[in-house]
Design an enzyme around this catalytic site. Structure first.
Site, short mmCIF file in Angstrom:
data_model
loop_
_atom_site.label_atom_id
_atom_site.label_comp_id
_atom_site.label_asym_id
_atom_site.label_seq_id
_atom_site.Cartn_x
_atom_site.Cartn_y
_atom_site.Cartn_z
N GLU A 110 0.86 -1.18 0.00
CA GLU A 110 0.00 0.00 0.00
C GLU A 110 0.90 1.23 0.00
O GLU A 110 1.76 1.37 0.87
CB GLU A 110 -0.91 0.01 1.23
N ASP A 165 -6.21 9.02 10.01
CA ASP A 165 -4.88 8.61 10.41
C ASP A 165 -4.46 9.19 11.75
O ASP A 165 -4.80 10.31 12.10
CB ASP A 165 -3.86 9.01 9.33
#
Length: 271
Positions: free
Chosen positions: A49, A60
């Site tokens: 990724e 995040d």
């Protein structure tokens, strides 16, 4: 069959779980992803990724926010991310590469243009954490037209109706969020992770990859017994960031190798 589907099929035939590390493109240095990606593959990564930095990464935690800020300071944009994929393919890298990022920069770039250029660069699919399925028609159509996978996320709090909706739209695999909250390394996995994965299986036969909070070999071993993929991001980035520049590639390889070994031990795989 997509390269992602082929990879999961091959691993399933071997009784193995896919190991999917995450790198922020442009961290720690602008071109670091090129050498680090090679190191992760050498360590046993089955897919990668590649994070595309954005100024407001809502899903995040502190680590990826920090790496994103550094990458943006290093001048990384969508064009550079696509060029990174091209350069990785030019080295002969053949494993699936997924671009992970937030929708706003892709929208500003142009969804069709972005998907077409990602295909030309050699990407295999996309993970867009802030793109709900109700607003994904254009992206979904573009990805399908270019034969790329679009991976959606599910959380333990997802309703059965939401799971069914994601199951009908996601391709390649379903990203199953291991914990409530944002990304980041955790000491332990949620006790109800197995129940959550079982709920997802009721609605889809797609591979399930578990991310958010996967930080050490013990976590990967536990996930390997329950799911088809394990994703490690923040712990890997923290580890890389604390190493001297000349030790990062070797350190990244060793870190991922420890996860690979743990996953294979958990599933009883022997070469």
């Amino acid at each position: 069959m997509s390269r992602i589907a082929q990879t999961f099929e091959r691993l399933a035939s071997q009784g193995r779980t896919a190991l999917m590390p995450f790198l922020t493109i442009g961290y720690p240095e602008r071109d670091s992803a090129l050498s680090l990606a090679q190191a992760l593959v050498a360590g046993g990564a089955d897919m990668l990724e590649l994070g595309m930095p954005f100024s407001d990464p809502l899903a995040d935690g502190a680590t990826i926010q920090r790496t994103t800020d550094i990458a943006l300071t290093n001048g990384v944009d969508i064009g550079f991310c696509l060029e990174t994929v091209r350069q990785l393919r030019a080295t002969g890298m053949s494993i699936p590469l997924l671009l992970m990022g937030y929708f706003n920069p892709m929208f500003q770039y142009g969804v069709e243009r972005f998907v077409a250029e990602a295909k030309a660069a050699g990407a295999d699919g996309f993970i867009v954490p802030d793109l709900p399925p109700e607003e994904a028609d254009e992206f979904h159509a573009a990805a399908k037209a270019h034969e790329l996978d679009l991976v959606f996320l599910l959380a333990p709090t997802s309703t059965d109706a939401r799971i069914a909706k994601i199951a009908s739209l996601s391709s390649g695999f379903i990203y199953c969020v291991a914990l409530r909250g944002v990304t980041g390394a955790r000491a332990a996995l949620a006790d109800d992770l197995g129940d959550f994965l079982a709920r997802v299986r009721q609605y889809s036969q797609l591979p399930r990859a578990v991310g958010f909070g996967i930080s050490k070999p013990e976590h990967v071993a536990a996930v390997a017994k329950m799911a088809e993929g394990a994703i490690c991001a923040s712990a890997l980035l923290d580890y890389i960031g604390n190493l001297p520049a000349e030790e990062r590639a070797t350190g990244a390889q060793q870190f991922v190798q420890s996860l690979r070994d743990a996953a294979d031990r958990a599933t009883g795989y022997q070469q």
